[in-house]
Design a protein around this motif. Structure first.
Motif, PDB file in Angstrom:
ATOM      1  N   LYS A 141      18.740 -61.903 -54.637  1.00 43.22           N
ATOM      2  CA  LYS A 141      18.156 -60.469 -54.936  1.00 43.22           C
ATOM      3  C   LYS A 141      16.789 -60.653 -55.790  1.00 43.22           C
ATOM      4  N   LYS A 142      16.957 -61.420 -56.821  1.00 44.40           N
ATOM      5  CA  LYS A 142      15.927 -61.634 -57.916  1.00 44.40           C
ATOM      6  C   LYS A 142      14.757 -62.375 -56.894  1.00 44.40           C
ATOM      7  N   LEU A 143      15.113 -63.259 -56.301  1.00 46.24           N
ATOM      8  CA  LEU A 143      14.003 -63.974 -55.457  1.00 46.24           C
ATOM      9  C   LEU A 143      13.235 -63.211 -54.645  1.00 46.24           C
ATOM     10  N   LEU A 144      14.148 -62.414 -53.754  1.00 45.48           N
ATOM     11  CA  LEU A 144      13.278 -61.583 -52.958  1.00 45.48           C
ATOM     12  C   LEU A 144      12.583 -60.327 -53.731  1.00 45.48           C
ATOM     13  N   ASP A 145      13.073 -59.859 -54.909  1.00 43.17           N
ATOM     14  CA  ASP A 145      12.210 -59.070 -55.622  1.00 43.17           C
ATOM     15  C   ASP A 145      10.876 -59.734 -56.102  1.00 43.17           C
ATOM     16  N   THR A 146      10.999 -61.108 -56.472  1.00 44.14           N
ATOM     17  CA  THR A 146      10.004 -62.005 -57.078  1.00 44.14           C
ATOM     18  C   THR A 146       8.871 -62.060 -55.831  1.00 44.14           C
ATOM     19  N   LEU A 147       9.406 -62.337 -54.766  1.00 43.59           N
ATOM     20  CA  LEU A 147       8.512 -62.735 -53.361  1.00 43.59           C
ATOM     21  C   LEU A 147       7.858 -61.238 -52.918  1.00 43.59           C
TER      22      LEU A 147
END
Ligand code: PPO
Length: 215
Positions: A141-147
């Protein structure tokens, strides 16, 4: 459902029915998913994923380190699969390093290794993130938010495993190989403090193994 549901007591193969490296026999409890079954499922996933793209190049991005075995096997099968027009799918490969686990607990913070320049270059591209396991889902979830601040044409996630845990944030990837019980699994590149990546089958770690390799 769209994945194979691994039910612990039904999917419990005895270690001595398969080849296990001698250095791990005391450290794994049982085999949950033998290597052959993993490969057969990945072959099918490759067909499902490829068939949902039309004639466009995609960037297949391996989430290191855990995802690399699944990534390389999945990409190999995708090379032979056909897209929705019945054509082969041009792929470029990329790697992203995300570290978030210490022992068997998520540390909660996500460090993405790609540089700003590399991320800018992915603008307008179709991104397929390939991950080994979605546990709580917080890392992804955090990775997708970052991307999300980089305008990709599409972002999809393929994970070999989805853990059935009450700690799940509710995130479900676009493509899943198997749903696994709420225990710490190792093998097929899934690690415990970088151990067990050299084990072909997906196994349940034993208490001996947890203690032996705890940091
Ligand atoms: O069960 C697991 N086994 C290995 N690595 C991870 C796991 N869950 N999140 C990361």
């Amino acid at each position: 459902s769209q994945w194979i549901d691994v039910v612990e007591d039904k999917f419990k193969y005895k270690l001595d029915h398969f080849v296990i490296p001698g250095h791990y026999t005391d450290d794994v409890e049982s085999i949950l998913i033998p290597h052959g079954l993993i490969m057969d499922r990945i072959a099918k996933l490759a067909q499902i994923i490829t068939s949902e793209y039309d004639n466009e190049r995609i960037v297949v991005c391996c989430v290191l380190k855990g995802g690399h075995q699944f990534f390389s096997d999945l990409v190999n099968y995708m090379k032979k699969a056909l897209n929705k027009e019945g054509k082969t799918l041009p792929m470029t490969l990329d790697f992203i390093r995300v570290k978030s686990y210490e022992n068997d607990r998520s540390t909660g913070d996500v460090h993405v290794s790609m540089t700003e320049k590399e991320l800018q270059e992915l603008k307008g591209k179709n991104l397929l993130l390939v991950e080994d396991i979605i546990d709580t889902g917080n890392t992804m979830k955090k990775l997708l938010d970052t991307l999300s601040k980089y305008e990709f044409k599409s972002v999809k996630v393929a994970s070999l495993l989805l853990k059935k845990t009450p700690l799940s944030c509710g995130y479900v990837p676009d493509y899943v190989g198997f749903a696994v019980p709420d225990l710490f699994v190792v093998g097929y590149c899934l690690d415990y403090n970088d151990i067990f990546r050299d084990l072909d089958h997906i196994c349940a770690i034993s208490e001996t193994g947890k203690k032996k390799y705890a940091v």
